[in-house]
Design a protein around this motif. Sequence first.
Motif, PDB file in Angstrom:
ATOM      1  N   ASN A  59       0.815  -1.231   0.000  1.00  0.00           N
ATOM      2  CA  ASN A  59       0.000   0.000   0.000  1.00  0.00           C
ATOM      3  C   ASN A  59       0.842   1.272   0.000  1.00  0.00           C
ATOM      4  N   CYS A  60       2.001   1.233  -0.611  1.00  0.00           N
ATOM      5  CA  CYS A  60       2.850   2.433  -0.603  1.00  0.00           C
ATOM      6  C   CYS A  60       2.105   3.608  -1.252  1.00  0.00           C
ATOM      7  N   ASN A  61       1.344   3.344  -2.320  1.00  0.00           N
ATOM      8  CA  ASN A  61       0.627   4.421  -3.010  1.00  0.00           C
ATOM      9  C   ASN A  61      -0.436   5.061  -2.117  1.00  0.00           C
ATOM     10  N   THR A  62      -1.104   4.231  -1.313  1.00  0.00           N
ATOM     11  CA  THR A  62      -2.205   4.739  -0.492  1.00  0.00           C
ATOM     12  C   THR A  62      -1.718   5.848   0.435  1.00  0.00           C
ATOM     13  N   CYS A  63      -0.561   5.684   1.014  1.00  0.00           N
ATOM     14  CA  CYS A  63      -0.056   6.708   1.939  1.00  0.00           C
ATOM     15  C   CYS A  63       0.859   7.729   1.272  1.00  0.00           C
ATOM     16  N   HIS A  64       1.444   7.382   0.143  1.00  0.00           N
ATOM     17  CA  HIS A  64       2.445   8.290  -0.425  1.00  0.00           C
ATOM     18  C   HIS A  64       1.956   9.059  -1.651  1.00  0.00           C
ATOM     19  N   THR A  65       0.682   8.926  -1.997  1.00  0.00           N
ATOM     20  CA  THR A  65       0.158   9.669  -3.142  1.00  0.00           C
ATOM     21  C   THR A  65      -1.087  10.427  -2.715  1.00  0.00           C
ATOM     22  N   SER A  87       3.305  12.155   4.957  1.00  0.00           N
ATOM     23  CA  SER A  87       4.155  11.139   4.333  1.00  0.00           C
ATOM     24  C   SER A  87       5.203  11.807   3.447  1.00  0.00           C
ATOM     25  N   SER A  88       6.324  11.113   3.269  1.00  0.00           N
ATOM     26  CA  SER A  88       7.475  11.653   2.542  1.00  0.00           C
ATOM     27  C   SER A  88       7.330  11.469   1.034  1.00  0.00           C
ATOM     28  N   ASN A  89       8.084  12.249   0.321  1.00  0.00           N
ATOM     29  CA  ASN A  89       8.214  12.082  -1.129  1.00  0.00           C
ATOM     30  C   ASN A  89       9.194  10.924  -1.363  1.00  0.00           C
ATOM     31  N   HIS A 100      18.847  10.558  -4.020  1.00  0.00           N
ATOM     32  CA  HIS A 100      20.241  10.419  -3.584  1.00  0.00           C
ATOM     33  C   HIS A 100      20.469   9.185  -2.719  1.00  0.00           C
ATOM     34  N   TRP A 101      19.403   8.389  -2.495  1.00  0.00           N
ATOM     35  CA  TRP A 101      19.537   7.261  -1.569  1.00  0.00           C
ATOM     36  C   TRP A 101      20.171   6.051  -2.252  1.00  0.00           C
ATOM     37  N   PRO A 102      21.272   5.531  -1.701  1.00  0.00           N
ATOM     38  CA  PRO A 102      21.723   4.227  -2.190  1.00  0.00           C
ATOM     39  C   PRO A 102      20.772   3.141  -1.671  1.00  0.00           C
ATOM     40  N   VAL A 114      14.825   4.301   9.802  1.00  0.00           N
ATOM     41  CA  VAL A 114      15.805   5.382   9.895  1.00  0.00           C
ATOM     42  C   VAL A 114      15.969   5.991   8.506  1.00  0.00           C
ATOM     43  N   SER A 115      15.968   7.326   8.419  1.00  0.00           N
ATOM     44  CA  SER A 115      16.116   7.993   7.136  1.00  0.00           C
ATOM     45  C   SER A 115      17.588   7.984   6.704  1.00  0.00           C
ATOM     46  N   ARG A 116      17.847   8.339   5.460  1.00  0.00           N
ATOM     47  CA  ARG A 116      19.228   8.263   4.956  1.00  0.00           C
ATOM     48  C   ARG A 116      20.199   9.073   5.804  1.00  0.00           C
ATOM     49  N   HIS A 120      15.476   9.311  12.961  1.00  0.00           N
ATOM     50  CA  HIS A 120      14.458   8.269  13.139  1.00  0.00           C
ATOM     51  C   HIS A 120      13.152   8.684  12.490  1.00  0.00           C
ATOM     52  N   LEU A 121      12.440   7.687  11.961  1.00  0.00           N
ATOM     53  CA  LEU A 121      11.151   7.949  11.319  1.00  0.00           C
ATOM     54  C   LEU A 121      10.017   7.534  12.260  1.00  0.00           C
ATOM     55  N   TYR A 122       8.898   8.250  12.171  1.00  0.00           N
ATOM     56  CA  TYR A 122       7.737   7.897  12.984  1.00  0.00           C
ATOM     57  C   TYR A 122       7.154   6.576  12.505  1.00  0.00           C
ATOM     58  N   PRO A 123       6.683   5.775  13.447  1.00  0.00           N
ATOM     59  CA  PRO A 123       6.148   4.451  13.065  1.00  0.00           C
ATOM     60  C   PRO A 123       4.805   4.510  12.326  1.00  0.00           C
ATOM     61  N   THR A 124       4.326   5.695  11.998  1.00  0.00           N
ATOM     62  CA  THR A 124       3.184   5.824  11.089  1.00  0.00           C
ATOM     63  C   THR A 124       3.555   5.156   9.767  1.00  0.00           C
ATOM     64  N   PHE A 125       4.817   5.297   9.403  1.00  0.00           N
ATOM     65  CA  PHE A 125       5.424   4.498   8.325  1.00  0.00           C
ATOM     66  C   PHE A 125       5.578   3.107   8.948  1.00  0.00           C
ATOM     67  N   PRO A 126       4.797   2.121   8.494  1.00  0.00           N
ATOM     68  CA  PRO A 126       4.683   0.886   9.301  1.00  0.00           C
ATOM     69  C   PRO A 126       5.915  -0.027   9.238  1.00  0.00           C
ATOM     70  N   TYR A 166      10.284  16.081  18.440  1.00  0.00           N
ATOM     71  CA  TYR A 166      11.726  15.932  18.598  1.00  0.00           C
ATOM     72  C   TYR A 166      12.079  14.477  18.265  1.00  0.00           C
ATOM     73  N   ARG A 167      12.624  14.257  17.064  1.00  0.00           N
ATOM     74  CA  ARG A 167      12.757  12.890  16.549  1.00  0.00           C
ATOM     75  C   ARG A 167      13.589  11.922  17.403  1.00  0.00           C
ATOM     76  N   PRO A 168      14.624  12.383  18.115  1.00  0.00           N
ATOM     77  CA  PRO A 168      15.352  11.408  18.939  1.00  0.00           C
ATOM     78  C   PRO A 168      14.458  10.674  19.932  1.00  0.00           C
TER      79      PRO A 168
HETATM   80  C1  HEC Z   1       0.256   3.943   6.657  1.00  0.00           C
HETATM   81  C2  HEC Z   1       0.920   4.893   5.773  1.00  0.00           C
HETATM   82  C3  HEC Z   1       2.182   4.451   5.066  1.00  0.00           C
HETATM   83  C4  HEC Z   1       2.389   3.353   4.276  1.00  0.00           C
HETATM   84  C5  HEC Z   1       1.407   2.227   3.976  1.00  0.00           C
HETATM   85  C6  HEC Z   1       3.715   3.481   3.739  1.00  0.00           C
HETATM   86  N1  HEC Z   1       4.314   4.597   4.219  1.00  0.00           N
HETATM   87 FE1  HEC Z   1       6.194   5.236   3.810  1.00  0.00          FE
HETATM   88  N2  HEC Z   1       5.973   6.729   5.162  1.00  0.00           N
HETATM   89  C7  HEC Z   1       4.801   7.112   5.749  1.00  0.00           C
HETATM   90  C8  HEC Z   1       5.004   8.300   6.543  1.00  0.00           C
HETATM   91  C9  HEC Z   1       3.951   9.039   7.344  1.00  0.00           C
HETATM   92  C10 HEC Z   1       6.371   8.630   6.416  1.00  0.00           C
HETATM   93  C11 HEC Z   1       7.095   9.787   7.090  1.00  0.00           C
HETATM   94  C12 HEC Z   1       7.615   9.361   8.449  1.00  0.00           C
HETATM   95  C13 HEC Z   1       8.379  10.452   9.147  1.00  0.00           C
HETATM   96  O1  HEC Z   1       8.442  11.586   8.633  1.00  0.00           O
HETATM   97  O2  HEC Z   1       8.958  10.166  10.193  1.00  0.00           O
HETATM   98  C14 HEC Z   1       6.950   7.620   5.537  1.00  0.00           C
HETATM   99  C15 HEC Z   1       8.292   7.580   5.188  1.00  0.00           C
HETATM  100  C16 HEC Z   1       8.841   6.682   4.278  1.00  0.00           C
HETATM  101  C17 HEC Z   1      10.236   6.650   3.897  1.00  0.00           C
HETATM  102  C18 HEC Z   1      11.345   7.565   4.428  1.00  0.00           C
HETATM  103  C19 HEC Z   1      11.556   8.724   3.498  1.00  0.00           C
HETATM  104  C20 HEC Z   1      12.527   9.733   4.026  1.00  0.00           C
HETATM  105  O3  HEC Z   1      12.782  10.723   3.325  1.00  0.00           O
HETATM  106  O4  HEC Z   1      13.050   9.579   5.149  1.00  0.00           O
HETATM  107  C21 HEC Z   1      10.376   5.658   2.964  1.00  0.00           C
HETATM  108  C22 HEC Z   1      11.653   5.243   2.246  1.00  0.00           C
HETATM  109  C23 HEC Z   1       9.068   5.074   2.781  1.00  0.00           C
HETATM  110  N3  HEC Z   1       8.157   5.708   3.587  1.00  0.00           N
HETATM  111  C24 HEC Z   1       8.800   4.049   1.900  1.00  0.00           C
HETATM  112  C25 HEC Z   1       7.583   3.362   1.858  1.00  0.00           C
HETATM  113  C26 HEC Z   1       7.371   2.191   1.054  1.00  0.00           C
HETATM  114  C27 HEC Z   1       8.379   1.574   0.110  1.00  0.00           C
HETATM  115  C28 HEC Z   1       6.092   1.774   1.322  1.00  0.00           C
HETATM  116  C29 HEC Z   1       5.378   0.555   0.780  1.00  0.00           C
HETATM  117  C30 HEC Z   1       6.094  -0.715   0.908  1.00  0.00           C
HETATM  118  C31 HEC Z   1       5.535   2.695   2.302  1.00  0.00           C
HETATM  119  N4  HEC Z   1       6.456   3.654   2.586  1.00  0.00           N
HETATM  120  C32 HEC Z   1       4.259   2.582   2.858  1.00  0.00           C
HETATM  121  C33 HEC Z   1       3.598   6.440   5.665  1.00  0.00           C
HETATM  122  C34 HEC Z   1       3.414   5.236   5.010  1.00  0.00           C
END
Ligand code: HEC
Length: 447
Positions: A59-65, A87-89, A100-102, A114-116, A120-126, A166-168
């Motif tokens: 579901n990457c599209n659902t949250c990232h588009t 959600s991030s680009n 720029h990400w390897p 963890v971002s590049r 730390h990233l929020y666990p909203t990104f599952p 505060y991300r830490p």
């Molecule tokens: C439930 C919503 C959700 C889903 C599903 C989701 N993401 Fe995300 N994602 C996020 C959010 C919100 C962030 C930003 C988190 C933050 O800023 O800490 C993120 C951040 C990221 C990042 C970090 C980008 C950066 O610049 O640090 C990557 C890479 C990423 N997602 C890839 C994916 C991929 C690949 C998928 C599918 C396999 C996916 N995400 C599915 C919500 C989601």
Amino acid sequence: MAGQLRIITGIAAVVLVAGAAAGFAVAWRPSIAAIAPPRPDAFGPDIVKRGRDLAAIGNCNTCHTVRGGGNYAGGLSVPTPFGTIFSSNITPDAETGIGHWPEAAFVRAMRSGVSRDGHHLYPTFPYDHFTKVSDTDDRALYAFLMTRQPVHASPPANRLSFPLNYRPMIAGWKLLYFRGGDVDSDATRSAEWNRGAYLVDGLAHCGACHTPRNALGAERVNAQFSGGDVDSWHAYALNDTSHAPVRWNADALHAYLRRGWHPDHGTARGPMADVVGNLSDVADSDVRAIAVYMADISGAPAPDGKRPAPPPATDTPQANAADAAIYAAACATCHESHRPLPYGGVNLALSTAIASPDPRNLVNIVLSGIGAVEGERSPIMPGFAASIDDTQMVALLNYLRVRFGKQPVWGDLDKTVRDARAAQTVLLTASHDQRDAPADSLQRGKP
Ligand code: HEC
Ligand code: HEC
Ligand code: HEC
């Protein structure tokens, strides 16, 4: 509001303590050196195609588009009890995306949130689920994303208050709740079951919606699949505590996950419609594997051994004639007419929405109906938000609960209806409608 503040103060205190214990060492991770964006032709068509299917399952599209934005360009507002996270680009744009990400940085993000640059990233990104995705699959996802159209767009800043902004602090949360690693395979089970377990627990992150969360937003480990919340919807229990009037089996799950509909269970709506829209298009063997594994979960006793209370035989208030009349006039034409799709509705005695102890999904569907999917023979039901007022709505829903659910009416239904109307106004203008994924992409014509 006071309740929410208390939670935030609570989370802050616990996370502060944990953060201090974790120490500065884990609060920031090393940066991984940037590379020049790889050329799209550096990736073969096979790996890109595999990555495309995996992205659909995840579901990457659902949250990232977002609607009107570029594919995968991010910016979706994800509401959490602690504030709004965007959600991030994840397009290969060099400045605002992950160009720029390897590959190693992408794999680290999936494996450990963890971002590049090391934040730390929020666990909203599952990533509590994505951590279980294999390196091979991560490489395919990377190939798919790096061959998308780069989009220059930065998401709005998160709306979180201190200390959660505060991300830490996230390091403390991870210390408490995050367990990285692979899905163990079970040699006593079939390859299909193991494939299903790998997908469900990992990439497909079914538990992210269907498992309840604790006060700090982590999934409750002893309550896996016993029902959770997402936006203004309830993601039903899928284990033995399921309230589905007919028990789910692998065939029914397969049909529902693939086409968004099954004659014994009705349709997938709201956030589940997005999930189904994605699954309608991936390798059938993977949807089958998910269904086989979930059928096993739905037969398994809940971790706490409790079964849902059986509906009491007495104590059900009698439906009155006025309520029956609303139903007869507005609903029975479709729901008791044996009309074929797209207008024929499921027998309401089969609806989990009516049998569920949480009435929100039922309220949502009666208020907003089910929209047609362009060019497809999908189910259609009108919304009744404009034609049925709150008092009539409560009476109608109580009538459905007693007549079809054979259970006592829900408590506080007036408030649920008011909240749903308010949320519906928000949904129509905000997050849900922002999504580019079709709102109700049912019945997409796949066998
Ligand atoms: C439930 C919503 C959700 C889903 C599903 C989701 N993401 Fe995300 N994602 C996020 C959010 C919100 C962030 C930003 C988190 C933050 O800023 O800490 C993120 C951040 C990221 C990042 C970090 C980008 C950066 O610049 O640090 C990557 C890479 C990423 N997602 C890839 C994916 C991929 C690949 C998928 C599918 C396999 C996916 N995400 C599915 C919500 C989601
Ligand atoms: C983004 C949140 C989300 C995710 C991820 C998700 N679901 Fe759902 N699911 C829901 C919601 C919400 C509903 C209720 C939909 C409705 O009322 O039509 C639902 C309904 C269901 C139902 C119907 C249950 C019933 O008794 O009627 C099944 C089965 C199901 N989901 C299985 C899955 C599986 C398997 C996965 C992983 C592949 C999954 N879901 C992932 C949110 C989600
Ligand atoms: C124009 C025909 C039509 C009318 C009128 C209609 N419905 Fe529906 N309804 C449908 C269709 C089609 C579906 C989706 C197919 C399915 O669930 O099998 C549906 C689905 C539902 C569901 C979801 C069932 C499930 O769990 O999947 C509920 C609940 C429901 N309708 C209640 C109502 C109520 C209450 C009314 C009257 C206020 C009503 N409907 C009026 C056609 C209709």
